[in-house]
Structure formats: structure tokens, C-alpha cells
Motif scaffolding. Structure first.
Motif, short mmCIF file in Angstrom:
data_model
loop_
_atom_site.label_atom_id
_atom_site.label_comp_id
_atom_site.label_asym_id
_atom_site.label_seq_id
_atom_site.Cartn_x
_atom_site.Cartn_y
_atom_site.Cartn_z
N VAL A 138 -23.16 -105.99 -59.04
CA VAL A 138 -21.93 -105.45 -59.63
C VAL A 138 -22.27 -104.82 -60.98
O VAL A 138 -23.25 -105.19 -61.65
N ASP B 69 -22.29 -113.48 -52.12
CA ASP B 69 -22.37 -113.73 -53.56
C ASP B 69 -22.43 -112.44 -54.38
O ASP B 69 -22.92 -112.44 -55.52
N HIS B 70 -21.92 -111.35 -53.83
CA HIS B 70 -21.88 -110.09 -54.58
C HIS B 70 -20.72 -110.15 -55.59
O HIS B 70 -19.61 -109.67 -55.35
N ASN B 71 -20.97 -110.79 -56.71
CA ASN B 71 -19.98 -110.91 -57.77
C ASN B 71 -20.69 -111.21 -59.08
O ASN B 71 -21.93 -111.30 -59.12
N HIS B 72 -19.94 -111.34 -60.13
CA HIS B 72 -20.52 -111.50 -61.46
C HIS B 72 -21.28 -112.82 -61.60
O HIS B 72 -22.23 -112.91 -62.39
N PRO C 291 -17.37 -117.07 -53.60
CA PRO C 291 -16.11 -116.97 -54.35
C PRO C 291 -14.93 -117.68 -53.69
O PRO C 291 -13.79 -117.53 -54.14
N SER D 35 -10.50 -112.78 -58.24
CA SER D 35 -11.72 -112.03 -57.94
C SER D 35 -12.71 -112.17 -59.09
O SER D 35 -12.33 -112.01 -60.26
N ILE D 36 -13.97 -112.48 -58.78
CA ILE D 36 -14.97 -112.66 -59.83
C ILE D 36 -16.02 -111.55 -59.81
O ILE D 36 -17.15 -111.73 -60.25
N GLU D 37 -15.62 -110.38 -59.30
CA GLU D 37 -16.54 -109.25 -59.29
C GLU D 37 -16.70 -108.65 -60.68
O GLU D 37 -17.73 -108.08 -61.01
N LYS D 38 -15.64 -108.73 -61.51
CA LYS D 38 -15.69 -108.18 -62.86
C LYS D 38 -15.90 -109.30 -63.87
O LYS D 38 -15.19 -110.31 -63.85
N THR E 248 -13.33 -112.51 -64.84
CA THR E 248 -13.83 -113.87 -64.63
C THR E 248 -13.73 -114.70 -65.90
O THR E 248 -13.23 -115.83 -65.89
#
Length: 646
Positions: free
Chosen positions: A60, A227-230, A235, A241-244, A248
């Protein structure tokens, strides 16, 4: 001397300059804290680098795609050499960049000393992408004094810094707005076509094109993993959403603050942001939605941080100090800001003025929404040093304005005002008045700092009065460049206070110097848990086919020869009991559990990891030991639990 002539353009490639660079290398070795290792925020970048290598999926944007891409080179080496070499190279280049920025204003010696004062604090800055970004911001400020990149819509330094860490995006946006403002002000084209001579701009154009390609790949070719997140975790049990990274941090820290503020202390250890988010933020999924659905919670969280704003300028002027000195530091920092703005305006550096202003506001705004941590504040270190190096000149300008720059009769009354103000403040600004204002008992350290400030003010007033003729003569110099005495005095005080109050030596300066004398290596032997020291033992007890549950899941992904899909983080488990079938199914696929003291030790604070350990991992391991599981103690780590015959 003109303002534009106050900034040196002397090449570093001379005998004295090269000597200073060599001394910076020595300072890096001596001042970098021992008994410290990079932690989870840095592990994520290395894990993302391995995911990029093996799957072709980009991380990300908030993880710094350029920094993750850059780590590919260091992954060619074995851990911990890979981590240590990256640390040394990135930090050394950043210190050089800060030194080069400072030597445009200060002498080489003072630039070196002030850079060294911040080496210990910069060591603990995470994630790793923040360090090169800080150095690039310093180079951008340096370029501003030399009329470079003033007309460039997207300077390479800020573009690269943004791709290393997204906290520097406001600086890039500010510069672009400044360029457009300057072109409108001068009635030139707002947007210029990117035609440029190959000899002068060809390489830069190619580099920018490659960086744009990297940015497009990050947006169009993301990792397909769960696990494509920050945070590089599953998740499922995150309430938003913990992508940003910003989203987060806002909700995770915001929920903690809500819990501490509204719930009894004995219930804190049973809380989790997955459980509290509906109550705290009305189930909001974005920062904007949080202010709409739960404005009181969001605003209360911000108000808890407002008091820390005053400590931002204080950190860069005098380090971590108590309230009385914060007031003085804020005043001095404001004078430095005034001088920088005057200078930028005089030189017509509108893009740099907008970049510094909007970038600083952006970082402070992000911290207001989360929390003021010293290591995150150090993203503003080049800005802080820029202001500090201009305090002396700003003070001289301010005093000269008051004395009308002439040794006339009107200058004596102004000098007497300064004398009276210094003495009165020194007498009135005492520990009893401060204690009554803040309604609390002051510590011994605070009282000593207050008395030191009182003595400084009283003695300054007396000296100004006794040597009034010399004082008027000194403050009435026609040339602003004659403020070096004041500048160096302030820098000297700043260096001492910063080094004594900001240093992060885990075992103190004495043990640091002993470790350096004994040639003890850096980035190892952390006080509570050393992954560097434990790795060889961990390797002996790890197989390629293991399916591991660990708090250090991202470290395992980054540095251990285990398949990426075989590593699970503790956040894969729910923060509540009513999911036994799911938990049993999860543990049926696990054959190894790593447990360290920080994870297992009871903590009365809000701890999402400790809560999951107590709810699920600890009961499972008790049964597992009865069913034949084996446990091995690892020096420097703690315990590894393994299913028998696996």
C-alpha cells in the motif's frame, strides 16, 4: 551584506569538508544507541519487500513504495547484516544531508555539532522510510537558498521523499501550490510543457518518469494477499479498513483514548478497538465519517493533544523540557519562523514558503488526529533546525527594530525596557507562582529548571544595564550578518539541552560509552527482547514447512526461511471468547507458537495482543502441553512451543 549573501555555497569537496564527513561517520558509530533494535514498524517494510520479490505485488502507498523497492538490494544479504547495512547507509546519508543544509547558514564546526546532537534521537525513528525522507527534505531546504528548483513544479527531492514516506506529501503539495502562486503573481504560464534540454534536465526527467512508473505500479499492481494493508495482518478483526496508515492510526489510537477516558481502569485490559469502535465512533469507517457520527469523541481526542503543540517548537529549541522553558522556547521558535518567512519573502522563494508552511501544518494536523510521538515529530526535524538557525538573526532584527538601529537617545529607553522586563520576569517567574498557575506540586527537576531560567533572566538584565554602551553598540550593527554571535550562542545552548533531554540510550550514557569502548555492535541486544541475538537459535528450531503463530509474524516473513502463507499474526484471532469453533479450526493448522515476555506478561493497559493471548493462546498451550507438545526456551527471546513429531 545582503540577505541573499548570507547562505554559503562552498563545495563540500575540500580538505575541511571531507574531514567533517569522516567525523560524521565516527559520530554515527559513537552516538548511535546500543541495546536498541528496530521494531515492528520497520519489520513491516522488510516483510513487504519480500512479498514484492516473491509475489510481484506492491505494498500500500502508506508503506512507502520506493523505500520497499529500495530494500530489494539489501535483501541480497543475510540478516542481520542486511538490516544493519541499510541502517548505516540511510542514516549516514541523512546526517550528511542535514549537515549540508546547516552549513549553508552556520560554520562547518557548528553544523557538525548540531547534526551530532540529533543522531541519538534519529536512531529510533521508524519506519525506516522516514529516515531518507528527512534527509531529502533537508536537501530540498538547502536547494532553496541556491535558487534551485524554485520554478520546478515537482522537485525530485520532495517527490522521492513522498514515495519513501507519505507524511511528506503535504510538503510536495505545498511546493506545487507555491509554484502556481508564483507564476500567477508574476503573470507567467501556470503550467509549462515538460520540454527540457537533454544535457541539463534529461537525467532528472528520466528519474521522474521511473518514479511515476513505480507509483502507477503501486496503484495498479497491488499485492493480492489477505495482508495487503498498512499493518500486514489479517484485517478480519479490524473494525475499519486498515489499508491507509492515517485511518488505521486515527481509529486505533482514538479508541484507546476513548477507553481510557470513559471506562473503569480494571476493565482496560479486556478492551479492544474491534469491540469499542461502535460505541466510540458510531461504527464510522473513515476519519470524516467519525466527525459526523461521533463529533464529541473525535473533538475530545483532539483536545487531549492540543496541549502538546507547544512542545513541538520546544523539542527543536531545547529538547524535552518542563512547562516553564516551553514558553521561552515557543517565543524563540516564533522569532526564528518570522526571520525565515521574511527571508523567503525577500528572496522570492514562494514555493519553499508554501512547502514549509503546508507541510508543517499537515504533519501537525495528522498528529493532532492521533498522538504526538517524538519519533513521528522528527519528520519535521529539518524544519525545526531551519527555524533554530534563524533565531539569532531574528532576535537581532527584532531588537534593532526596537532601537531604530541608531545609537540615539531613543535607543536607551528601549534598552532600559529590556533590562526591566528581564529582571521582573526573573523575579516573578518563580516556582511558587508557576505551581499556583498549574495547580500542582513541581518536581525537583522542574524547580531547578525554573531557578536556572530566573537566574539567566536576572543576570542578563543586570549585564545589559552594566554594559549598556556595549549592548547598544552590539545591537545597532547595520549589517544583519553580524548576528553570528547571537546565533552561535543559541545553537550552543540548544545542542547541550537537546542532547541531555532527547537522547534515547536505554541504559544511560555511561553504559553507552562503555559499550562503544568495548566495540559492542549497534542494533542488537535490546533490553527486553533481542531478535538479532536470538535469530541463530530460532533458525535451529524452525523448519521450512512450519506453520507459525507469533507476535513477530512480520519479522518472520521478512527474515526467516518460512513460506509467507505459513505465518499467522495474533490479530488473526478474535478479541472475544464466543468463537471457539473458529479458534479450534485456526489452531488445528498451527504446529509452532512463538511466545515472548512482552506478549505473555499481564498488562492492565489496553493491549490487543495480550488480550488475545489470555483469551485463546494461553488456554490452548496449557492443553497442548498435556497433549504432547514440546517447549524450548530460547535465550534472548523466550519460548517456542511445537507440536510433537512436526
Amino acid at each position: 551584506m545582503q540577505i541573499s549573501e548570507l547562505y554559503r555555497e562552498e563545495s563540500i569537496w575540500n580538505k575541511k569538508g571531507v574531514m567533517m564527513l569522516l567525523l560524521l561517520g565516527v559520530a554515527l558509530w559513537v552516538l548511535t544507541p546500543r541495546f536498541y533494535e528496530p521494531t515492528g514498524e520497520s519489520w513491516r517494510s522488510w516483510a513487504a519487500a519480500r512479498i514484492l520479490t516473491e509475489t510481484g505485488g506492491f505494498p500500500v502507498f502508506s508503506m512507502g513504495p520506493l523505500y520497499v523497492f529500495f530494500l530489494q538490494f539489501f535483501r541480497l544479504f543475510e540478516y542481520p547484516f542486511s538490516m544493519m547495512s541499510e541502517f548505516l547507509i540511510m542514516h549516514f546519508l541523512t546526517y550528511i544531508a542535514i549537515f549540508l543544509m546547516l552549513r549553508c547558514v552556520l560554520s562547518d564546526v557548528w553544523s557538525f555539532i548540531l547534526t551530532c546532537a540529533w543522531i541519538p534521537a534519529l536512531t529510533i525513528v521508524e519506519p525506516g522510510g522516514m529516515i531518507p525522507a528527512i534527509g531529502l527534505l533537508a536537501l530540498y531546504i538547502k536547494e532553496g537558498w541556491k535558487q534551485k528548483n524554485v520554478e520546478e513544479l515537482m522537485p525530485l527531492t520532495l517527490f522521492v521523499a513522498t514515495l519513501c514516506h507519505n507524511a511528506f506529501l503535504p510538503f510536495l503539495a505545498g511546493h506545487m501550490i507555491g509554484v502556481i502562486f508564483k507564476r500567477i503573481k508574476e503573470k507567467t504560464l501556470v503550467l509549462k510543457l515538460p520540454w527540457m534540454p537533454f544535457k541539463s534536465c534529461g537525467v532528472k526527467f528520466i528519474l521522474k518518469s521511473l518514479l511515476f512508473c513505480l507509483l502507477l505500479c503501486t496503484l495498479l499492481m497491488p499485492s493480492k494477499r489477505i495482508d495487503h494493508n498498512h499493518m500486514l495482518i489479517d484485517p478480519k478483526y479490524a473494525p475499519v479498513s486498515i489499508e491507509k496508515g492515517m485511518t488505521t492510526a486515527f481509529f486505533m489510537i482514538g479508541n484507546w483514548k476513548y477507553i481510557y477516558r470513559t471506562m473503569p481502569e480494571d476493565s482496560w485490559s479486556k478492551q479492544d478497538w474491534y469491540l469499542s469502535n461502535d460505541e466510540a465512533f458510531g461504527g464510522a469507517q473513515s476519519v470524516l465519517e467519525a466527525f459526523i457520527k461521533a463529533p464529541q469523541t473525535a473533538i475530545n481526542n483532539i483536545f487531549e493533544n492540543v496541549g502538546a503543540i507547544a512542545h513541538v517548537p520546544a523539542l527543536f529549541v531545547v529538547g524535552n523540557v518542563s512547562n516553564p522553558l516551553v514558553v521561552l522556547a515557543v517565543v524563540l521558535f516564533s522569532i526564528g519562523c518570522m526571520e525565515v518567512f521574511i527571508t523567503y519573502g525577500y528572496l522570492g522563494r514562494w514555493p519553499h514558503l508554501f512547502a514549509v508552511t503546508l507541510g508543517t501544518i499537515g504533519v501537525i494536523g495528522a498528529l493532532l488526529l492521533t498522538w504526538f510521538s517524538q519519533r513521528y515529530l522528527l519528520a519535521l526535524l529539518p524544519i525545526g533546525l531551519l527555524m533554530v538557525t534563524h533565531i539569532g538573526r531574528g532576535l537581532c532584527r527584532l531588537i534593532k527594530t526596537c532601537t531604530l538601529k541608531e545609537q540615539s537617545s531613543c535607543s536607551r529607553p528601549w534598552l532600559m525596557v529590556v533590562v526591566v522586563v528581564c529582571i521582573v520576569l526573573g523575579v516573578v517567574f518563580n516556582e511558587w507562582v508557576i505551581a499556583s498557575l498549574f495547580h500542582k506540586t513541581l518536581s525537583v527537576t522542574s524547580r531547578l529548571q525554573i531557578w536556572s531560567l530566573d537566574m539567566f533572566l536576572i543576570m542578563s538584565g543586570c549585564l545589559f544595564f552594566i554594559f549598556k554602551k556595549y549592548s547598544i553598540s552590539l545591537l545597532s550593527q547595520e549589517d544583519i550578518g553580524e548576528s553570528y554571535l547571537m546565533t552561535h550562542l543559541i545553537i550552543g545552548v540548544s545542542v547541550v539541552t537537546v542532547f541531555l533531554t532527547v537522547f534515547p540510550y536505554p541504559k544511560g550514557i555511561k553504559h553507552q560509552m562503555i559499550a562503544v569502548f568495548n566495540q559492542k555492535g549497534m542494533l542488537r541486544d535490546m533490553k527486553y527482547q533481542s531478535m538479532v541475538s536470538a535469530r541463530q537459535a530460532l533458525l535451529k528450531h524452525t523448519k521450512n514447512t512450519d506453520r507459525i503463530l507469533a507476535l513477530e509474524a512480520n519479522w518472520i516473513k521478512a527474515f526467516m526461511p518460512v513460506e509467507l502463507g505459513s505465518v499467522s499474526h495474533i490479530h488473526s484471532l478474535p478479541p472475544f471468547k464466543d468463537a471457539q469453533e473458529e479458534v479450534d479450526n485456526f489452531f488445528s493448522k498451527i504446529n509452532v507458537v512463538w511466545v515472548n515476555p512482552l506478549w505473555a506478561d499481564y498488562n492492565k493497559e489496553v493491549s490487543t495482543t495480550n488480550l488475545r493471548y489470555r483469551l485463546h493462546v494461553e488456554p490452548f498451550l496449557k492443553k497442548a502441553l498435556q497433549n504432547g507438545w514440546e517447549v524450548t526456551e530460547i535465550d534472548g527471546f523466550w519460548k517456542i512451543y511445537r507440536r510433537s513429531n512436526s
